[in-house]
Write an enzyme that holds these catalytic residues in place. Structure first.
Site, PDB file in Angstrom:
ATOM      1  N   GLY A  86       5.327   3.060  -0.347  1.00 37.66           N
ATOM      2  CA  GLY A  86       5.893   3.835  -1.455  1.00 37.66           C
ATOM      3  C   GLY A  86       5.025   3.668  -2.686  1.00 37.66           C
ATOM      4  O   GLY A  86       3.800   3.667  -2.592  1.00 37.66           O
TER       5      GLY A  86
ATOM      6  N   SER B 171       0.845  -1.191   0.000  1.00 38.28           N
ATOM      7  CA  SER B 171       0.000   0.000   0.000  1.00 38.28           C
ATOM      8  C   SER B 171       0.880   1.241   0.000  1.00 38.28           C
ATOM      9  O   SER B 171       2.100   1.156   0.089  1.00 38.28           O
ATOM     10  CB  SER B 171      -0.898  -0.001   1.236  1.00 38.28           C
ATOM     11  OG  SER B 171      -0.095   0.232   2.384  1.00 38.28           O
ATOM     12  N   LYS B 172       0.204   2.372  -0.101  1.00 42.90           N
ATOM     13  CA  LYS B 172       0.867   3.681  -0.204  1.00 42.90           C
ATOM     14  C   LYS B 172       2.026   3.847   0.785  1.00 42.90           C
ATOM     15  O   LYS B 172       3.036   4.456   0.464  1.00 42.90           O
ATOM     16  CB  LYS B 172      -0.154   4.793   0.052  1.00 42.90           C
ATOM     17  CG  LYS B 172      -0.962   5.119  -1.179  1.00 42.90           C
ATOM     18  CD  LYS B 172      -0.188   6.041  -2.118  1.00 42.90           C
ATOM     19  CE  LYS B 172      -0.643   5.907  -3.553  1.00 42.90           C
ATOM     20  NZ  LYS B 172       0.388   5.374  -4.438  1.00 42.90           N
ATOM     21  N   ARG B 173       1.825   3.326   1.990  1.00 43.92           N
ATOM     22  CA  ARG B 173       2.883   3.595   2.976  1.00 43.92           C
ATOM     23  C   ARG B 173       4.175   2.841   2.660  1.00 43.92           C
ATOM     24  O   ARG B 173       5.215   3.130   3.223  1.00 43.92           O
ATOM     25  CB  ARG B 173       2.400   3.319   4.395  1.00 43.92           C
ATOM     26  CG  ARG B 173       2.097   1.889   4.656  1.00 43.92           C
ATOM     27  CD  ARG B 173       1.332   1.714   5.966  1.00 43.92           C
ATOM     28  NE  ARG B 173       0.948   0.335   6.092  1.00 43.92           N
ATOM     29  CZ  ARG B 173       1.770  -0.627   6.492  1.00 43.92           C
ATOM     30  NH1 ARG B 173       3.019  -0.344   6.830  1.00 43.92           N
ATOM     31  NH2 ARG B 173       1.364  -1.870   6.560  1.00 43.92           N
TER      32      ARG B 173
END
Ligand code: GLU
Length: 489
Positions: free
Chosen positions: A254, A250-252
């Protein structure tokens, strides 16, 4: 064999979904099957045309061309679910007529209260069946009075639903934990589980290959196949793509979307090759193979059911391989936008400007992970001359000798010329090895480190004499050496 990729156009193409698309594509290409692209846009609040276009573009960029589907058509279209509403309505009517489906008038509030009560009693939440036994006549009256109603599937009691997943083996569910699913919402829009079954049947899909997040939907879908008297396709649920910490990527972590990796300067063939290696191996200790060869070797049965970890370092490794294979003209085209952002290309490229790029970039590409790093490698070429130099041992002598050697306008346009001049600087200064080449590097490139001198020095002098080529101004080695000699004198 007919397989499909069925994205919901609610955002960018996540690399996990791209891998699902790829595995479908590999199977179809390897087995002479048909690859279908269907757009599942029934979530009208979240689906957008822009996102559909972005997914289509990303699939094309990856080279995963589909044989049937949106934009290309085919015999089983339309391939966008919002254009198939009539099919769903007809199928719903059939289930109602046969008593396999029923109207449910429960309000959202009532369902919510039900769910809370079940959770409070430590029961798994499930539709309580309030409207299940309402007579068709009563339902008809309430509908005629304009009461909103959904259509639910009547799930058989106390039964096992089993299927053999090609990746995961035997999977069984008990119907007692499955509440009667909503098939059609009160606004007439079909639910995913309903539309997907009708579409896969009508599009004659033989293998459903998708993410394992859909595994709990599968028994509901199998019950629908049964209700219609259709034969279910084979199912293969792929493990999700995880980050290095084993949480879904996921986004966290990258970058997560194909678009982001593309913008970071990965080549499509590198991303495709790398994604194929998550949870599958082409065998023979080989990993870097072109897509058609991956397709030839691909077997669904050999896909691992353990979670795949996304490892950007390994993607970079694949990218280095494909950057080295990249033809000079393509490399120049791919690098151009990144060089523009850095102010290295400033106007329309002339033929000579393009030829310069095509000559210089392959050497630089041998030592980078991603396209934007080509601009880092070229930084020395576009260096503004006259930046202050630290006076290190050997620097003034080498600068003076270089300036003298280049005084007649000699350009160091290739490795041999550069080497010959370096040899004469060596004779003049009696410096050698690092004591010679370190000062040469500092004087000509302004830095203690960088690409090989044999590459960067000719790149500088070949660019120095180009004019109106679209490149930013480049000072020649002669100018650099002369200026440095003056500053250090
Ligand atoms: N639209 C669904 C998704 O994007 C497709 C699931 C399936 O392949 O059945 O997750």
């Amino acid at each position: 064999m007919r397989v499909r990729f069925a994205p919901s156009p609610t955002g960018h193409l996540h690399v996990g979904n791209a891998r699902t698309a790829l595995f479908n594509w590999l199977l179809a290409r390897g087995q002479g099957g048909t690859f279908i692209l269907r757009i599942e846009d029934t979530d009208r609040e979240r689906s957008t045309k822009e996102s559909e276009q972005a997914i289509v573009d990303d699939l094309r960029w990856m080279g995963l061309q589909w044989d049937e589907g949106v934009e290309v058509g085919g015999n089983y279209g339309p391939y966008r679910q919002t254009e198939r509403l009539k099919n769903y309505a007809d199928h719903a009517a059939r289930l109602i007529a046969e008593g396999k489906g029923y109207y449910c008038f429960c309000s959202a509030e009532a369902l919510d209260a039900q769910r809370k009560a079940q959770l409070a009693a430590s029961l798994p939440p499930k539709y309580a069946g309030t409207c299940r036994n309402m007579s068709p006549a009563d339902a008809a009256v309430r509908r005629a009075n304009g009461e909103p109603a959904v259509i639910r599937l009547r799930v058989p009691d106390s039964r096992e639903v089993a299927f053999t997943d090609v990746v995961r083996g035997l999977v069984t569910f008990h119907t007692d934990v499955i509440g009667d699913p909503v098939l059609v919402r009160s606004d007439g829009i079909p639910a995913y589980n309903f539309a997907v079954v009708i579409d896969d049947e009508e599009m004659k899909v033989t293998h459903v290959i998708r993410g394992e997040d859909h595994i709990s939907n599968t028994p509901r879908q199998i019950l629908l196949y049964e209700a219609f008297g259709y034969t279910p396709p084979a199912f293969a649920h792929l493990s999700l793509v995880m980050g290095p910490d084993h949480a879904p990527l996921s986004k966290r972590h990258g970058a997560t979307s194909v678009r982001e990796f593309r913008e970071k300067g990965y080549l499509p063939e590198a991303l495709v090759n790398y994604l194929a290696l998550i949870g599958w191996s082409p065998g023979h200790n080989e990993e870097l193979l072109p897509a058609d060869e991956l397709a030839r070797r691909f077997r669904l049965e050999n896909v691992a059911h353990s979670a795949g970890i996304f490892d950007e370092d390994k993607l970079a490794w694949a990218n280095r391989h494909y950057l080295k294979l990249c033809a000079p003209d393509r490399l120049a085209q791919l690098a151009e936008p990144y060089l523009r952002v850095r102010g290295q290309i400033v106007g329309a490229l002339s033929d000579a400007g393009r030829a310069w790029l095509e000559h210089v970039l392959p050497g630089m590409a041998a030592s980078v992970d991603r396209l934007p790093q080509l601009a880092d490698r070229l930084e020395a070429v576009f260096l503004e001359p006259g930046a202050p130099l630290e006076n290190e041992p050997g620097l003034p002598e080498v600068a003076a000798a270089l300036a003298a050697e280049l005084a007649d306008g000699l350009r160091l346009v290739d490795k041999d010329t550069f080497r010959a001049v370096a040899g004469r600087v060596k004779d003049r200064t009696r410096l050698k090895g690092k004591g010679l080449f370190h000062p040469i590097r500092v004087i000509l490139t302004g830095a203690a480190e960088g690409p090989e001198l044999d590459l960067i020095v000719p790149a500088i002098d070949r660019a120095a004499d180009l004019h109106d080529a679209g490149l930013a101004a480049v000072a020649s080695c002669q100018e650099r050496a002369t200026l440095a000699a003056k500053m250090l004198a």
